[in-house]
Structures are given as structure tokens and as C-alpha cells.
Design an enzyme around this catalytic site. Structure first.
Site, short mmCIF file in Angstrom:
data_model
loop_
_atom_site.label_atom_id
_atom_site.label_comp_id
_atom_site.label_asym_id
_atom_site.label_seq_id
_atom_site.Cartn_x
_atom_site.Cartn_y
_atom_site.Cartn_z
N ASP A 1 7.17 -1.12 -14.59
CA ASP A 1 7.89 0.16 -14.54
C ASP A 1 8.94 0.10 -13.44
O ASP A 1 8.96 -0.83 -12.64
CB ASP A 1 6.94 1.35 -14.37
N TYR B 1 11.32 0.61 -10.08
CA TYR B 1 11.06 0.83 -8.67
C TYR B 1 11.04 2.33 -8.42
O TYR B 1 11.80 3.09 -9.03
CB TYR B 1 12.15 0.17 -7.81
N PHE C 1 13.02 -5.44 -12.54
CA PHE C 1 13.15 -6.29 -11.35
C PHE C 1 14.48 -6.10 -10.62
O PHE C 1 14.69 -6.68 -9.56
CB PHE C 1 12.97 -7.79 -11.70
N HIS D 1 2.78 -13.69 -11.78
CA HIS D 1 3.80 -12.71 -11.42
C HIS D 1 4.51 -13.15 -10.13
O HIS D 1 3.90 -13.80 -9.28
CB HIS D 1 3.15 -11.34 -11.21
#
Length: 238
Positions: free
Chosen positions: A81, A83, A94, A204
Site C-alpha cells: 500500500d 507510503y 515504492f 522483500h
């Protein structure tokens, strides 16, 4: 007053946000955005933005589709989701706005990119619009979030919509590279047709995962370009 309030609610329901998608996406997703759940989703998102501080700015919610048309799509990166800090989110997973400090996960992405290509260049901006404009769909599973409250819009059925997007890409396109970083993205992309597409998986890029040896050294960026070149497609200038 009660009648006025009821009328106002009715008007708001009738003028809920409508996604202004790139025409190529509008065609592909036309049936999806007419489904009852999607209309409910847009109404819920409207209500959230009216009553809470949410990100990204409302006009940027569908930026991933605005910058990367369905026709030009070559790579998909799946995030969770947006920031949730002030001025950070710009609608691309990102990615952060120009002038915002590069977040830890994105810093690790850039480090891996440098290691992959043996480069010493490190971007000063975390804005990934340049990737999106080359055919990289930077897709979050949820396209909105409340300030300082990660995953707060997970319940709004964004996941149903983005699952449908991924399925459409898998069905309608060929030779797309899917970069699935972390268990969440890997579960999200579990139904991608690997006979038609290249699916690359790793840990990740968050510090916790990266420091456990699950991120660095995956060479996803160079593998992506080798594959695209083998299919006669233009490589991504990361």
C-alpha cells in the site's frame, strides 16, 4: 435538516469518484469498474478522503495506470500500500515524490540495482515515474491509505480490484515480467500464468528481509532486461 442531510448523502453517492484511467486500461477494465463492488469501493474511498487525511492525493490514486498504459506494459512490480507519511506517496509503489528522503526499502532497491549492474550511481530522487513511463506498472495492492496508519484501507476491497488487474494482464498480455518481492507479493501473484510470462521472486527489500540475505543478489533488474531483449522488447533504463 434531517431531510437535507439525507439528500446530501444521496448526492454524494451519485457523484462518487470515477477513475480516469488511461484509455487502454479503460477498455480492458471497463467491465470490472462497472461491478457493484467497485462502485462501493469508490464510495468508501470518497468517504475516507472526506473524513480522514489519506494518501496519495486523490487525483494520484490511479497514477500507476496513468503513467503506464496497458499497451506499453512490460514489467509489473507489486507493492502492498502507499507510503502513509505527509507528501510521500505519489500513486506508484515504492516511489516517493521528488524532494522526499528515500525510504529504506527503496534505498535497498537502488543498492541492488547498483550491485546488479556494477554501477556506482545512486539516484538522488526516489520518484520512479521514469520507470513507469517505460512500461513498468508500479502497482500497490491497495491504492490508498490513511495517514500514519499502514494497511488501513485493506478492507475497502482494493485487493479485489488489483487482483482483477493482475489477472487481466496475465490473460491478455504475453511476455510480461512480474517482480514479486516478499511473501505478500508472491501470494498476490500466485495465479500468474508462468507459461506466458516471466515471474521473478525474492525476499522483500525492507531492511529486515534484506539484512537476512533474502534480497541482495537477486539480480532481478538485469534478468528482466535479458528476458525483454530476448522477446524483442526495449530494455528498461533503470
Amino acid at each position: 435538516m434531517a431531510l437535507f442531510a439525507k439528500t446530501l448523502r444521496t448526492l454524494r453517492q451519485n457523484i462518487v469518484m470515477q477513475p480516469k484511467l488511461n484509455p487502454s486500461w479503460q477498455s480492458i477494465l471497463s467491465e470490472e469498474i462497472q461491478k457493484p463492488y467497485f462502485k462501493d469501493l469508490m464510495s468508501s474511498v470518497d468517504e475516507e478522503y472526506q473524513n480522514h487525511v489519506c494518501f496519495p492525493p486523490k487525483e494520484l490514486i490511479f497514477s500507476a495506470f496513468d503513467y503506464c498504459s496497458f499497451d506499453d506494459l512490460k514489467v509489473v512490480i507489486i507493492g502492498q500500500d502507499p507510503y502513509h507519511g505527509i507528501n510521500e506517496a505519489n500513486g506508484l509503489c515504492f516511489s516517493v515524490n521528488d524532494g522526499i528522503k528515500i525510504p529504506p526499502s527503496l534505498r535497498n532497491i537502488f543498492r541492488e540495482l547498483n550491485d546488479d549492474y556494477g554501477s556506482v550511481f545512486f539516484p538522488t530522487s526516489g520518484n520512479l515515474e521514469r520507470w513507469a513511463k517505460q512500461g513498468v506498472l508500479l502497482l500497490n495492492a491497495s491504492l490508498s491509505v490513511r495517514m500514519d496508519n499502514p494497511n488501513s484501507h485493506k478492507h475497502l476491497k482494493w485487493g479485489t480490484f488489483t487482483d482483477a488487474v493482475i489477472q487481466k494482464i496475465s490473460e491478455e498480455k504475453e511476455n510480461v515480467v512480474f517482480l514479486l518481492w516478499g511473501s505478500f507479493a508472491q501470494k498476490k501473484g500466485a495465479k500468474i500464468d508462468k507459461n506466458k510470462h516471466l515471474v521473478l521472486e525474492s525476499g522483500h527489500p525492507s531492511p529486515m528481509s534484506a539484512n537476512q540475505g533474502k534480497w541482495f543478489g537477486n539480480k532481478h533488474f538485469s534478468q528482466t532486461n535479458v528476458y525483454l531483449k530476448s522477446k524483442g522488447k526495449t530494455e528498461i533504463e533503470w
